[in-house]
Design an enzyme around this catalytic site. Structure first.
Site, PDB file in Angstrom:
ATOM      1  N   ASN A 131       0.837   2.174   7.095  1.00  0.00           N
ATOM      2  CA  ASN A 131       0.639   1.249   5.983  1.00  0.00           C
ATOM      3  C   ASN A 131       0.583   1.940   4.623  1.00  0.00           C
ATOM      4  OD1 ASN A 131       0.433  -1.259   7.460  1.00  0.00           O
ATOM      5  ND2 ASN A 131      -1.505  -0.483   8.264  1.00  0.00           N
ATOM      6  N   GLN A 190      11.887 -14.474   7.269  1.00  0.00           N
ATOM      7  CA  GLN A 190      10.562 -15.008   6.956  1.00  0.00           C
ATOM      8  C   GLN A 190      10.448 -15.000   5.432  1.00  0.00           C
ATOM      9  OE1 GLN A 190       7.120 -12.666   7.982  1.00  0.00           O
ATOM     10  NE2 GLN A 190       5.754 -14.443   8.072  1.00  0.00           N
ATOM     11  N   ARG A 229       0.810  -1.214   0.000  1.00  0.00           N
ATOM     12  CA  ARG A 229       0.000   0.000   0.000  1.00  0.00           C
ATOM     13  C   ARG A 229       0.851   1.275   0.000  1.00  0.00           C
ATOM     14  NH1 ARG A 229      -4.230  -0.911   4.760  1.00  0.00           N
ATOM     15  NH2 ARG A 229      -2.742  -2.525   5.392  1.00  0.00           N
ATOM     16  N   LYS A 250       8.719  -1.022   3.266  1.00  0.00           N
ATOM     17  CA  LYS A 250       7.909  -0.194   4.153  1.00  0.00           C
ATOM     18  C   LYS A 250       8.652   0.292   5.381  1.00  0.00           C
ATOM     19  CE  LYS A 250       4.458  -1.965   6.583  1.00  0.00           C
ATOM     20  NZ  LYS A 250       3.116  -2.422   7.001  1.00  0.00           N
ATOM     21  N   GLY A 275       1.680 -14.426   7.768  1.00  0.00           N
ATOM     22  CA  GLY A 275       1.022 -13.900   8.954  1.00  0.00           C
ATOM     23  C   GLY A 275       1.982 -13.611  10.095  1.00  0.00           C
ATOM     24  N   THR A 276       1.466 -12.901  11.090  1.00  0.00           N
ATOM     25  CA  THR A 276       2.299 -12.472  12.212  1.00  0.00           C
ATOM     26  C   THR A 276       2.761 -13.638  13.090  1.00  0.00           C
ATOM     27  OG1 THR A 276       0.236 -11.991  13.396  1.00  0.00           O
ATOM     28  CG2 THR A 276       1.348 -10.145  12.326  1.00  0.00           C
ATOM     29  N   LYS A 288      33.941  24.959   1.832  1.00  0.00           N
ATOM     30  CA  LYS A 288      33.964  23.502   1.682  1.00  0.00           C
ATOM     31  C   LYS A 288      35.310  22.960   2.167  1.00  0.00           C
ATOM     32  CE  LYS A 288      35.526  20.026  -1.176  1.00  0.00           C
ATOM     33  NZ  LYS A 288      36.884  19.844  -1.752  1.00  0.00           N
TER      34      LYS A 288
END
Length: 459
Positions: free
Chosen positions: A228, A73, A16, A23, A78-79, A351
C-alpha cells in the site's frame, strides 16, 4: 474437475503510494505487481480471468493485454462492489472462483493451488486464505466459534478489544462457489465505519444460510503482504529477491553475495554459473552453464553463452556466444550478436552489430551497424562511422581482417577478407581482400621549429 475462475482486484489508485503511477503497476523486481499476481494465479490452470480495473484502467489493460478480460469499477465503493462488476461475465457459471488482490505480488502459484484444493476437497461455499500475523494491526481478523469454525471477518476499524487480540488475519484472497458468491453479493450492505461494500461480509451472509465456510491457513505469512506504500513495496522487493536468489542457489548457481544481487523472476540461469556482487540480471535473460557475471554488471534480455565472462559491463537485448570475454566497462547495446570466443574489452561499445567467432575489439572502440567476420582484430580507438545526421549505414569487415589503431571506417564501406588497414587511417572506399589500405595525411617534419614555438611563449 470443476471449472476455475479468477477475479483480480486492480481498481484502486493507491493514494498512499504518492505517485502518478497507479498502484498495481508499481514494479517488484522489474515486473508490475498485478502481472506477478496474474502470472502466479494463471499457473493453476484457470478457465477464465477477469481483472477489475478503475484508476489507470487503460494502462492496466494495455499491460495485461489478452491475458485477461476486464470490467470497470467506475467508483471505488469497496471490495464487494468491485467483485460484483464481474457479474456480467461470471454470474451463471458453475465452478470455483478465486478472488485475489492486484497488490499482493508475493503469493505463489503453490499457495493458490493449495487454497483451491482445500476449498474443493471440503466442498465449501467459501474458503478464506488466512495467516497468523506476528503483528495483526491493520488487518481484518478471522473470528472463529467454540468449535474452531469460521464465523465472520471483522475489519480492524470495526473490531472490538477482544477481536483485536486475534492473530489470525484475512489475507484478502478467497475461494468461492461461483454461484453462491454472486447470490450473496446481492445482500451485502455498506452499513459500516467506511461506508463501503465489504467482500468480507459474504462470510457472515453464507454462515447465516448454514453454508459451509472454511479457512486455509498458509504457513507463509510473508507471502501475504499487501503493498500500500513505498515502504511495503521495498519490503516486497526484498522478499522476492531473496526467494528468487535462494531458488537459483538451490539449483546450482553460485551467488557470492545474495543481498546485493538482483535477478528478475523470468531469468533462466543454468548450473555452475557464478554471479558476483552488484550484478543486475533482468527481463528474459538466459545465462548458460559456467558463465561468470560481474561484479557490478547489468544484463537485460540477453542470452549469455557457456563459460562466458562479463565484468563491470552493461548488455541489453543481445546474444552473446560461448567463451566470450567482455569488459571491464564495455557496453553491449541492443541487437548485438557476439560470436564464440570473441573478446570485447574496456570502454568498447557494440551496437546493432555482429561480431564473428574469435574476433577482438579490445579497447576504446565503437562498433555500430556493422557486420564483423571471424578472426578480425579491431585496434584501439577504431570507429565505424555509421551516421551522416539523417541515415545510418552498414560497415562490413570480412574474416581475418586487421584494423589498425585509431581508424575511422566511413560507412557504407567494406574491408575485404584478410586485409590490413593502417593505423590512423580514415577509410572512405572499399578495401579489396588481402590488401593494405593507408588513408592518412603525409607526415611533414620541420626541424628546429620547436625552438621558435618555445621562444614565442616567452614573448
Amino acid at each position: 474437475m470443476a471449472k476455475r475462475y479468477a477475479i483480480i482486484l486492480a481498481a484502486g489508485q493507491g493514494t498512499r503510494m504518492k505517485s502518478k503511477l497507479y498502484k498495481v503497476l508499481h514494479p517488484v523486481l522489474g515486473k508490475p505487481m498485478v502481472q506477478h499476481v496474474l502470472d502466479q494465479v494463471k499457473a493453476v490452470n484457470l478457465d477464465e480471468v477477469v481483472t477489475v480495473v478503475g484508476h489507470g484502467a487503460d494502462l492496466v489493460k494495455e499491460h495485461l493485454g489478452k491475458e485477461s478480460q476486464f470490467v470497470l469499477q467506475a467508483e471505488q465503493l469497496g471490495t464487494g462492489h468491485a467483485v460484483i462488476q464481474a457479474e456480467q461475465l461470471l454470474k451463471d457459471k458453475e465452478g470455483t472462483t478465486i478472488v485475489v488482490c492486484g497488490d499482493t505480488p508475493l503469493i505463489t502459484d503453490q499457495t493458490y493451488l493449495d487454497l483451491f484444493e482445500h476449498h474443493e476437497k471440503n466442498k465449501s461455499k467459501a474458503t478464506i486464505l488466512t495467516a497468523k500475523a506476528p503483528d495483526p494491526t491493520g488487518y481484518g481478523r478471522v473470528i472463529r466459534n467454540e468449535n474452531n469454525e469460521v464465523e465472520r471477518i471483522v475489519e480492524h476499524k470495526d473490531a472490538n478489544e477482544n477481536e483485536l487480540r486475534v492473530a489470525e488475519i484475512n489475507t484478502g484472497t478467497y475461494c468461492f462457489d461461483n454461484k453462491a458468491l454472486f447470490e450473496a453479493l446481492q445482500e451485502v450492505s455498506n452499513d459500516n465505519a467506511q461506508g463501503e461494500y465489504y467482500l468480507t461480509d459474504i462470510i457472515e451472509i453464507l454462515k447465516n444460510k448454514s453454508a459451509k465456510v472454511g479457512a486455509y491457513v498458509t504457513p507463509k505469512f510473508e507471502e501475504t503482504l499487501g503493498v500500500n506504500d513505498r515502504v511495503a513495496l521495498a519490503q516486497a522487493e526484498k522478499t522476492m529477491k531473496r526467494r528468487i536468489n535462494e531458488d537459483h542457489m538451490r539449483n546450482g548457481v553460485t551467488i557470492i553475495d545474495p543481498d546485493h544481487t538482483y535477478i528478475h523472476p523470468d531469468v533462466v540461469i543454468e548450473q555452475d554459473v557464478v554471479i558476483h556482487p552488484g550484478s543486475v540480471i533482468t527481463g528474459k535473460s538466459i545465462i548458460k552453464t559456467d558463465a561468470e557475471i560481474g561484479p557490478n554488471t547489468e544484463i537485460a534480455n540477453c542470452e549469455v553463452g557457456e563459460a562466458t565472462v562479463i565484468k563491470q559491463s552493461v548488455a541489453t537485448d543481445s546474444k552473446i556466444g560461448d567463451r566470450v570475454k567482455i569488459g571491464p566497462f564495455a557496453h553491449i547495446r541492443p541487437e548485438a550478436n557476439i560470436g564464440n570466443e570473441a573478446k570485447i574489452g574496456n570502454f568498447v561499445e557494440i551496437k546493432k552489430s555482429t561480431l564473428g567467432d574469435k574476433s577482438k575489439v579490445s579497447h576504446l572502440s565503437y562498433i555500430g551497424d556493422a557486420q564483423v567476420g571471424s578472426n578480425v582484430n579491431v585496434g584501439c580507438g577504431t570507429i565505424t562511422v555509421n551516421y551522416d545526421g539523417k541515415n545510418k549505414y552498414l560497415t562490413t569487415i570480412e574474416d581475418d581482417a586487421f584494423i589498425g589503431c585509431n581508424s575511422n571506417l566511413i560507412a557504407p564501406v567494406t574491408i575485404g577478407k584478410g586485409s590490413y588497414v593502417a593505423a590512423g587511417s580514415t577509410i572512405t572506399k572499399n578495401v579489396p581482400g588481402e590488401s593494405l589500405s593507408i588513408a592518412r595525411a603525409k607526415q611533414t617534419n620541420k626541424e628546429g621549429y620547436a625552438a621558435r614555438i618555445k621562444n614565442r611563449k616567452k614573448d
